[in-house]
Enzyme design. Sequence first.
Site, PDB file in Angstrom:
ATOM      1  CE  LYS A 143      -8.572   3.802   4.543  1.00  0.00           C
ATOM      2  NZ  LYS A 143      -7.176   3.703   3.664  1.00  0.00           N
ATOM      3  NE  ARG A 187      -3.621  -6.605   3.170  1.00  0.00           N
ATOM      4  CZ  ARG A 187      -2.380  -6.001   2.502  1.00  0.00           C
ATOM      5  NH1 ARG A 187      -1.330  -6.219   2.499  1.00  0.00           N
ATOM      6  NH2 ARG A 187      -2.712  -4.615   1.820  1.00  0.00           N
TER       7      ARG A 187
HETATM    8  N1  BES Z   1      -9.659   0.442   1.234  1.00  0.00           N
HETATM    9  C1  BES Z   1      -8.289   0.373   1.432  1.00  0.00           C
HETATM   10  C2  BES Z   1      -7.783   0.441  -0.031  1.00  0.00           C
HETATM   11  C3  BES Z   1      -8.265   1.649  -0.974  1.00  0.00           C
HETATM   12  C4  BES Z   1      -7.591   2.841  -0.962  1.00  0.00           C
HETATM   13  C5  BES Z   1      -9.159   1.245  -1.887  1.00  0.00           C
HETATM   14  C6  BES Z   1      -7.940   3.858  -1.924  1.00  0.00           C
HETATM   15  C7  BES Z   1      -9.880   2.462  -2.651  1.00  0.00           C
HETATM   16  C8  BES Z   1      -8.944   3.624  -2.602  1.00  0.00           C
HETATM   17  C9  BES Z   1      -7.645  -0.500   1.991  1.00  0.00           C
HETATM   18  O1  BES Z   1      -8.275  -1.225   3.063  1.00  0.00           O
HETATM   19  C10 BES Z   1      -6.183  -0.089   2.794  1.00  0.00           C
HETATM   20  O2  BES Z   1      -6.399   0.932   3.367  1.00  0.00           O
HETATM   21  N2  BES Z   1      -5.100  -0.328   2.052  1.00  0.00           N
HETATM   22  C11 BES Z   1      -3.960   0.072   2.295  1.00  0.00           C
HETATM   23  C12 BES Z   1      -2.938  -0.759   2.448  1.00  0.00           C
HETATM   24  C13 BES Z   1      -1.611  -0.423   3.287  1.00  0.00           C
HETATM   25  C14 BES Z   1      -1.726  -0.148   4.706  1.00  0.00           C
HETATM   26  C15 BES Z   1      -0.686  -1.568   3.147  1.00  0.00           C
HETATM   27  C16 BES Z   1      -3.403   1.123   1.303  1.00  0.00           C
HETATM   28  O3  BES Z   1      -3.613   0.781   0.010  1.00  0.00           O
HETATM   29  O4  BES Z   1      -2.901   2.217   1.418  1.00  0.00           O
HETATM   30 ZN    ZN Z   2      -7.942  -0.131   4.991  1.00  0.00          ZN
END
Ligand code: BES
Ligand code: ZN
Length: 488
Positions: free
Chosen positions: A269, A343
């Site tokens: 990230k 997931r």
């Molecule tokens: N923990 C995140 C989702 C999230 C993002 C929660 C911002 C709260 C605030 C999750 O694990 C994630 O990183 N999801 C990605 C998925 C993508 C890579 C398909 C996302 O939502 O960007």
């Molecule tokens: Zn994630």
Amino acid sequence: MKVTTKKDFSKRGAAGCLVIPFFEAKKAKAASNIDLFEEIKAPIEALDFTGKKEEIALVYLKGKQEPRALLLGLGKEEEITEESIRNSFAAAVKKCQQLRASKINLVFPKKCRTEHLFRSVLEGLNLSNYFFHKLKKDSLHAETVLLLDEVEIVGVDEKDKEEIEKVKIISTGVHLVRDLVNNNADEITPQKLAEVAKEFEKISPKVKVTVFDKKRIEEEKMGLLLAVNRASFRDPAFIIVEYLPSKSDDRTVLIGKGITFDSGGLSLKPTESMIKMKTDMSGAAAVLGVIYVAAKLNLNKNIIAVVPATENSIGSKSYKPGDVYSSYSGKTVEVLNTDAEGRLILADAISYAVKNLKPKRMIDIASLTGAVAIALGEEIAGLFCNDKEMAKKLLASGLNTGELLWELPLHPEYKKLIKSDIADLKNVAQREGSCITAALFLEDFVGKIPWAHIDIGSTACYNKTKGYYTSAGTGYGLRLIYDFLENL
Ligand code: BES
Ligand code: ZN
């Protein structure tokens, strides 16, 4: 916070502040028939204070039990809702915290004598009386919030004790959830979540906690949980908390996402997005909170909470984009993005529950996607459900508690977006509709059991204090799910 009641206004004790609620009108209208002091008439006569929702005016008193009165606006009498009442009383609490009044007296509004509105008053008071002090060294410093110790509600009688106690326990549960979410990721590890769950065995003999360590998780072949865990120096934990007070075979399995820190893994990230990621175990905290409250209140419903917990770290042992991993169910998954890890661990937990825990219904709750926040904003969580009745009940619980949900579709046509050429499934699809494809991925592991997925990527954590929510962890989900279980 202690809440006491006094039927007779003249018998109230000393306090730092007297809170007096008003309805909005050209001339603000007192919400109770208690005789008012001369001093408080001035801002009303001058039309400086008209009783608008969450409006506040302070008046200084002489020779009374309280040195000051806080006039609190509730909004127009005919527009009062449970949520507006929660927010109004939260506004009063926040002002009293600033005034550093540790005890307040509250004139009870007559209109709130109904069961639901009475509860809302109590919720507004209790839920807003929270501040995460632990990581602040100068917590005794003047500008830090001083929490209320006691509220004396004037104008209600003894028989309300039970409701007062119930709201207190639920709020303590919500505060526990917020503490878990707000604490450092290095403190709230998978092992710590297991310890917190273990503590619940002391609340009630009906609680039984089983924790699978890494060795057991390997024996169970939870390949997706193990893949996500690979780069972390901390072992994963698979936590099962059974609360089975009833002989009935009706049991609800609750599954909470327990990523104790989400770096994104090799699909790292950016800094800005990583900052909030100690909160990625909000779903786990919520389901543990539900068990805490159910055990404390002796709820006669069978519940099993399941928490797959691990960090999603980065390192030489990281699981890799492009590789295929085997799940507990036997299905294989092509991992195209290691940041779509939630997931993966949920899929193993769902399959485990389906195979071993005899669920009548399942609810998973997870900070699964950022996309749900783009779709719904930060006050509403996404609901995905394969059962109409269950969806209806959950939506109703959202309205009852103010923990709002909006149903999004498990659109079958989009299933093709998560088909993989080299494995049974892939863990990400295109950006468009990505909270839907995340839900469809989970659905693939559910089978025919009634199931709901609640995506709290939107509601789990706020950047600022709002209503009865304090900034950072909101504690969203506990009250929603508890209300649903109570009404089953
Ligand atoms: N923990 C995140 C989702 C999230 C993002 C929660 C911002 C709260 C605030 C999750 O694990 C994630 O990183 N999801 C990605 C998925 C993508 C890579 C398909 C996302 O939502 O960007
Ligand atoms: Zn994630």
